[in-house]
Design a protein around this motif. Structure first.
Motif, PDB file in Angstrom:
ATOM      1  N   CYS A  97       0.835  -1.205   0.000  1.00  0.00           N
ATOM      2  CA  CYS A  97       0.000   0.000   0.000  1.00  0.00           C
ATOM      3  C   CYS A  97       0.870   1.256   0.000  1.00  0.00           C
ATOM      4  CB  CYS A  97      -0.911  -0.027   1.226  1.00  0.00           C
ATOM      5  SG  CYS A  97      -2.378   1.007   1.097  1.00  0.00           S
ATOM      6  N   ALA A  98       1.883   1.269   0.856  1.00  0.00           N
ATOM      7  CA  ALA A  98       2.739   2.446   0.980  1.00  0.00           C
ATOM      8  C   ALA A  98       3.552   2.684  -0.295  1.00  0.00           C
ATOM      9  CB  ALA A  98       3.675   2.283   2.177  1.00  0.00           C
ATOM     10  N   ARG A  99       4.095   1.627  -0.879  1.00  0.00           N
ATOM     11  CA  ARG A  99       4.903   1.766  -2.093  1.00  0.00           C
ATOM     12  C   ARG A  99       4.031   2.136  -3.293  1.00  0.00           C
ATOM     13  NH1 ARG A  99       9.957  -0.926  -2.120  1.00  0.00           N
ATOM     14  NH2 ARG A  99      10.057  -0.254  -4.306  1.00  0.00           N
ATOM     15  N   ALA A 100       2.794   1.617  -3.320  1.00  0.00           N
ATOM     16  CA  ALA A 100       1.881   1.940  -4.423  1.00  0.00           C
ATOM     17  C   ALA A 100       1.606   3.434  -4.490  1.00  0.00           C
ATOM     18  CB  ALA A 100       0.571   1.167  -4.262  1.00  0.00           C
ATOM     19  N   GLU A 101       1.531   4.072  -3.322  1.00  0.00           N
ATOM     20  CA  GLU A 101       1.222   5.502  -3.261  1.00  0.00           C
ATOM     21  C   GLU A 101       2.317   6.342  -3.907  1.00  0.00           C
ATOM     22  OE1 GLU A 101      -0.420   8.772   0.011  1.00  0.00           O
ATOM     23  OE2 GLU A 101       0.316   6.806   0.688  1.00  0.00           O
ATOM     24  N   LYS A 102       3.529   5.811  -3.994  1.00  0.00           N
ATOM     25  CA  LYS A 102       4.651   6.567  -4.537  1.00  0.00           C
ATOM     26  C   LYS A 102       4.785   6.418  -6.044  1.00  0.00           C
ATOM     27  CE  LYS A 102       7.279   6.016  -0.226  1.00  0.00           C
ATOM     28  NZ  LYS A 102       8.515   5.462   0.398  1.00  0.00           N
ATOM     29  N   GLU A 103       4.041   5.462  -6.636  1.00  0.00           N
ATOM     30  CA  GLU A 103       4.133   5.225  -8.077  1.00  0.00           C
ATOM     31  C   GLU A 103       3.302   6.249  -8.846  1.00  0.00           C
ATOM     32  OE1 GLU A 103       6.190   3.079  -9.430  1.00  0.00           O
ATOM     33  OE2 GLU A 103       6.836   2.371  -7.456  1.00  0.00           O
ATOM     34  N   THR A 104       3.458   6.263 -10.173  1.00  0.00           N
ATOM     35  CA  THR A 104       2.786   7.268 -11.004  1.00  0.00           C
ATOM     36  C   THR A 104       1.893   6.664 -12.083  1.00  0.00           C
ATOM     37  OG1 THR A 104       4.705   7.380 -12.478  1.00  0.00           O
ATOM     38  CG2 THR A 104       4.616   8.957 -10.635  1.00  0.00           C
ATOM     39  N   ILE A 105       1.936   5.363 -12.285  1.00  0.00           N
ATOM     40  CA  ILE A 105       1.126   4.744 -13.342  1.00  0.00           C
ATOM     41  C   ILE A 105      -0.359   4.997 -13.069  1.00  0.00           C
ATOM     42  CG2 ILE A 105       1.027   2.485 -12.185  1.00  0.00           C
ATOM     43  CD1 ILE A 105       1.171   1.222 -14.998  1.00  0.00           C
ATOM     44  N   ASP A 106      -1.108   5.358 -14.103  1.00  0.00           N
ATOM     45  CA  ASP A 106      -2.505   5.758 -13.924  1.00  0.00           C
ATOM     46  C   ASP A 106      -3.502   4.770 -14.536  1.00  0.00           C
ATOM     47  OD1 ASP A 106      -1.932   8.053 -12.504  1.00  0.00           O
ATOM     48  OD2 ASP A 106      -1.736   9.294 -14.292  1.00  0.00           O
ATOM     49  N   SER A 107      -3.068   3.581 -14.881  1.00  0.00           N
ATOM     50  CA  SER A 107      -3.960   2.596 -15.492  1.00  0.00           C
ATOM     51  C   SER A 107      -5.030   2.140 -14.496  1.00  0.00           C
ATOM     52  CB  SER A 107      -3.169   1.378 -15.973  1.00  0.00           C
ATOM     53  OG  SER A 107      -2.199   1.775 -16.920  1.00  0.00           O
ATOM     54  N   ILE A 108      -6.222   1.850 -15.014  1.00  0.00           N
ATOM     55  CA  ILE A 108      -7.345   1.381 -14.203  1.00  0.00           C
ATOM     56  C   ILE A 108      -8.034   0.240 -14.942  1.00  0.00           C
ATOM     57  CG2 ILE A 108      -9.654   1.982 -13.358  1.00  0.00           C
ATOM     58  CD1 ILE A 108      -8.676   4.748 -12.725  1.00  0.00           C
ATOM     59  N   VAL A 109      -8.393  -0.812 -14.206  1.00  0.00           N
ATOM     60  CA  VAL A 109      -9.166  -1.921 -14.767  1.00  0.00           C
ATOM     61  C   VAL A 109     -10.513  -1.988 -14.054  1.00  0.00           C
ATOM     62  CG1 VAL A 109      -7.105  -3.234 -15.394  1.00  0.00           C
ATOM     63  CG2 VAL A 109      -8.166  -3.611 -13.151  1.00  0.00           C
TER      64      VAL A 109
ATOM     65  N   ASP B  33      -2.666  -8.139 -18.707  1.00  0.00           N
ATOM     66  CA  ASP B  33      -3.309  -8.387 -19.998  1.00  0.00           C
ATOM     67  C   ASP B  33      -4.457  -7.409 -20.247  1.00  0.00           C
ATOM     68  OD1 ASP B  33      -1.594 -10.466 -20.449  1.00  0.00           O
ATOM     69  OD2 ASP B  33      -3.040 -12.061 -20.010  1.00  0.00           O
ATOM     70  N   GLU B  34      -5.229  -7.100 -19.197  1.00  0.00           N
ATOM     71  CA  GLU B  34      -6.349  -6.193 -19.362  1.00  0.00           C
ATOM     72  C   GLU B  34      -5.869  -4.767 -19.625  1.00  0.00           C
ATOM     73  OE1 GLU B  34     -10.479  -5.103 -19.530  1.00  0.00           O
ATOM     74  OE2 GLU B  34      -9.211  -6.852 -20.001  1.00  0.00           O
ATOM     75  N   CYS B  35      -4.789  -4.360 -18.978  1.00  0.00           N
ATOM     76  CA  CYS B  35      -4.217  -3.035 -19.263  1.00  0.00           C
ATOM     77  C   CYS B  35      -3.725  -2.965 -20.709  1.00  0.00           C
ATOM     78  CB  CYS B  35      -3.069  -2.730 -18.298  1.00  0.00           C
ATOM     79  SG  CYS B  35      -3.599  -2.364 -16.609  1.00  0.00           S
ATOM     80  N   TYR B  36      -3.078  -4.034 -21.164  1.00  0.00           N
ATOM     81  CA  TYR B  36      -2.593  -4.082 -22.548  1.00  0.00           C
ATOM     82  C   TYR B  36      -3.763  -4.051 -23.528  1.00  0.00           C
ATOM     83  CZ  TYR B  36      -0.305  -5.793 -26.777  1.00  0.00           C
ATOM     84  OH  TYR B  36       0.140  -5.927 -28.067  1.00  0.00           O
ATOM     85  N   ARG B  37      -4.815  -4.834 -23.232  1.00  0.00           N
ATOM     86  CA  ARG B  37      -5.969  -4.914 -24.126  1.00  0.00           C
ATOM     87  C   ARG B  37      -6.670  -3.572 -24.268  1.00  0.00           C
ATOM     88  NH1 ARG B  37     -11.309  -5.285 -24.301  1.00  0.00           N
ATOM     89  NH2 ARG B  37     -11.512  -4.893 -22.060  1.00  0.00           N
ATOM     90  N   THR B  38      -6.691  -2.796 -23.187  1.00  0.00           N
ATOM     91  CA  THR B  38      -7.395  -1.513 -23.200  1.00  0.00           C
ATOM     92  C   THR B  38      -6.487  -0.343 -23.562  1.00  0.00           C
ATOM     93  OG1 THR B  38      -7.056  -1.358 -20.791  1.00  0.00           O
ATOM     94  CG2 THR B  38      -9.162  -2.253 -21.561  1.00  0.00           C
ATOM     95  N   GLY B  39      -5.268  -0.640 -23.986  1.00  0.00           N
ATOM     96  CA  GLY B  39      -4.373   0.407 -24.473  1.00  0.00           C
ATOM     97  C   GLY B  39      -3.796   1.296 -23.386  1.00  0.00           C
ATOM     98  N   GLN B  40      -3.684   0.787 -22.179  1.00  0.00           N
ATOM     99  CA  GLN B  40      -3.133   1.567 -21.072  1.00  0.00           C
ATOM    100  C   GLN B  40      -1.723   1.076 -20.753  1.00  0.00           C
ATOM    101  OE1 GLN B  40      -6.271   2.495 -17.842  1.00  0.00           O
ATOM    102  NE2 GLN B  40      -6.898   0.492 -18.607  1.00  0.00           N
ATOM    103  N   PRO B  41      -0.927   1.896 -20.046  1.00  0.00           N
ATOM    104  CA  PRO B  41       0.383   1.443 -19.606  1.00  0.00           C
ATOM    105  C   PRO B  41       0.270   0.153 -18.777  1.00  0.00           C
ATOM    106  CG  PRO B  41       0.184   3.803 -19.298  1.00  0.00           C
ATOM    107  CD  PRO B  41      -1.175   3.313 -19.702  1.00  0.00           C
ATOM    108  N   VAL B  42       1.146  -0.788 -19.047  1.00  0.00           N
ATOM    109  CA  VAL B  42       1.100  -2.086 -18.374  1.00  0.00           C
ATOM    110  C   VAL B  42       1.974  -2.036 -17.119  1.00  0.00           C
ATOM    111  CG1 VAL B  42       1.619  -4.541 -18.557  1.00  0.00           C
ATOM    112  CG2 VAL B  42       0.660  -3.305 -20.524  1.00  0.00           C
ATOM    113  N   PRO B  43       1.408  -2.311 -15.939  1.00  0.00           N
ATOM    114  CA  PRO B  43       2.220  -2.307 -14.715  1.00  0.00           C
ATOM    115  C   PRO B  43       3.201  -3.475 -14.713  1.00  0.00           C
ATOM    116  CG  PRO B  43       0.050  -3.207 -14.255  1.00  0.00           C
ATOM    117  CD  PRO B  43       0.012  -2.697 -15.673  1.00  0.00           C
ATOM    118  N   VAL B  44       4.383  -3.236 -14.205  1.00  0.00           N
ATOM    119  CA  VAL B  44       5.417  -4.268 -14.211  1.00  0.00           C
ATOM    120  C   VAL B  44       5.825  -4.669 -12.803  1.00  0.00           C
ATOM    121  CG1 VAL B  44       7.764  -4.836 -14.942  1.00  0.00           C
ATOM    122  CG2 VAL B  44       6.263  -3.520 -16.463  1.00  0.00           C
TER     123      VAL B  44
END
Length: 483
Positions: free
Chosen positions: A339-351, A370-381
């Motif tokens: 939770c704490a590390r997620a808050e520091k990230e910048t990726i804005d993709s939503i499923v 796969d869903e981020c890729y399918r919807t044309g959003q940045p893919v979280p790694v």
């Protein structure tokens, strides 16, 4: 000082706990006595529950109460909804105790709608369509294992069955029964006409009992095993029903989220809303304490973060998806750190967190990517990016659900009270406040167990009514506020 103890056995889809509670200086106190693993087993290609293992864990926790010199005056068990056992004339379980994520219900909606339409079924029961609801499970049984229904003499939901093992008394509790999609919201009893229309045996459905009802004493055999006797009192045996009992805000302008494996987002209504508008928005009317209705929507919830956490800890290589990460053991994959590390990230993709894509994927990580890729959003790694996508996606679902409730009910709600384990996720609380524009009150985290205790205390006349209990919850545990 002579203290009266009350024991809540709260069993979720991933773990169970024994919470012992008492009143001290006018406040509710509690301590965890025992915690144990729960999970679905794979058996013959199906997902099932091991009720024998669960019951042994229940007895283990009860024995610990005795060893501590804190035998409870009463106890009650709550679990998830929809799942059940069938018993034969000798009270032995027939077949497997299937878990709600099992795929045997695939296509059973089409079979059921040959008999009654989805629209008419909702108007009749007020329960949202979910392919794992008991009604579809029983249709699967009727279609694929008809001999099991023919041999069955009793149907008990999981907590009803566990109470039966403790006491020898069979009772079908109301709040859990409503999750079957077979209860009439006008009569608050089984819809026998519907049950017979669907071809389910009428004899399996008896009188429903409300939270606070006494089941009975522990059987002599159980008394010998655990070292004491006590009353078994029905809580709201559906865990969400118990959790909502402990929402510490008695105002009518509050929404709630019971945040655990599922996020249950809703409000309380005096009468079920079975309108076509409510059905189209996929809201449900589950029974609550004192026949209050929990008008809510099921959102996938912390199941997503629980699933990816397990994959990270198992060494999932999130860059390739086909191996183990070299630093898996060194990383901190606790919920707090995710939770704490997620808050520091910048990726804005939503499923769409409520999509069936995330119900039981082979890999939750890969499903999100796969869903981020399918919807044309940045893919979280990275784990932190994936966690951020999950939390942001949940907040987006909460925003949509809040807007839908206000539109359907015609009410405006100023705040949302988050109870359950998810109330500890501060980043998610902040996201929810920002997305909905409402004040967030977070806590208590052990809402389900506290609500379970509440039904026992109300039965024991410790509190005059539900509002008095909720006021005590607020003064006992307080809440954190996010705007």
């Amino acid at each position: 000082m002579n203290i009266k103890y009350y024991l809540a056995v709260d069993i979720g889809a991933s773990s169970g706990r024994h919470i012992l509670s008492w009143i001290e200086d006018g406040k509710i106190k509690y301590e965890e006595i025992h915690r144990f693993y729960n999970g679905m087993d794979d058996e013959g290609g199906h997902k099932v529950w091991d009720t024998g293992r669960l019951f042994e864990e229940i007895l283990t926790g009860m024995k610990k109460c005795h060893e501590m010199g804190k035998a409870p005056a009463s106890m009650g068990i709550d679990t998830w909804g929809v799942d059940y056992v069938l018993l034969d004339k000798n009270d032995n379980i027939i077949g497997s105790t299937y878990a709600y994520r099992d795929s045997r219900t695939d296509g059973m909606d089409d079979e059921l709608y040959k008999i009654i339409s989805e629209k008419d079924l909702y108007a009749r029961t007020g329960i949202q369509k979910a392919i794992f609801n008991t009604i579809y499970q029983l249709m699967a049984c009727k279609t694929k294992e008809p001999e099991n229904l023919e041999k069955a003499e009793s149907l008990l939901m999981i907590p009803d069955y566990l109470h039966f093992l403790l006491t020898g008394v069979k009772r079908q509790e109301y709040t859990n029964a409503t999750t079957t999609q077979l209860v009439n919201p006008e009569t608050n009893e089984w819809d026998i006409e519907l049950i017979e229309k669907l071809g389910f045996p009428k004899k399996l459905f008896g009188k429903l009992s409300m939270p606070g009802t006494e089941v009975g004493d522990l059987s002599k055999e159980i008394q010998e095993k655990v070292g004491f006797n006590c009353k078994v009192i029905l809580p709201a045996t559906h865990d969400t029903g118990a959790a909502v009992m402990s929402v510490p805000n008695t105002s009518e302008d509050v929404l709630y989220i019971s945040s655990g494996t599922w996020s249950l987002f809703g409000c309380e209504l005096e009468k079920a809303n079975t309108s076509e508008t409510a059905r189209s928005a996929n809201f449900t009317n589950e029974g609550g304490y004192d026949h209050r209705y929990r008008f809510l929507k099921n959102i996938m919830g912390l199941w997503m973060i629980q699933s990816v956490k397990k994959e990270f800890e198992a060494g999932y290589n999130y860059t390739s998806g086909d191996g183990c990460s070299d630093n898996a053991e060194a990383a901190d994959y606790s919920f707090a750190n995710l939770c704490a590390r997620a808050e520091k990230e910048t990726i804005d993709s939503i499923v769409d967190a409520n999509s069936e894509l995330f119900l039981a994927p082979k890999s939750m990580i890969r499903a999100i990517q796969d869903e981020c890729y399918r919807t044309g959003q940045p893919v979280p790694v990275t784990p932190w990016e994936i966690s951020r996508v999950i939390y942001r996606s949940l907040a987006a679902c909460y925003k949509q659900a809040a807007e839908e409730i206000e539109e359907i009910t015609g009410k405006h709600f100023d705040s949302i009270n988050i109870v359950g384990g998810g109330s500890n996720a501060e980043y998610l609380n902040k996201l929810t406040a920002g997305a909905t524009g409402k004040t967030i009150y977070a806590g208590p985290s052990e809402a389900t167990a506290i609500g379970n205790i509440g039904a026992q205390m109300l039965s024991d006349r410790t509190f005059a009514d539900l509002n008095a209990f909720r006021q005590c919850v607020f003064s006992s545990f307080g809440v954190k506020e996010f705007k």
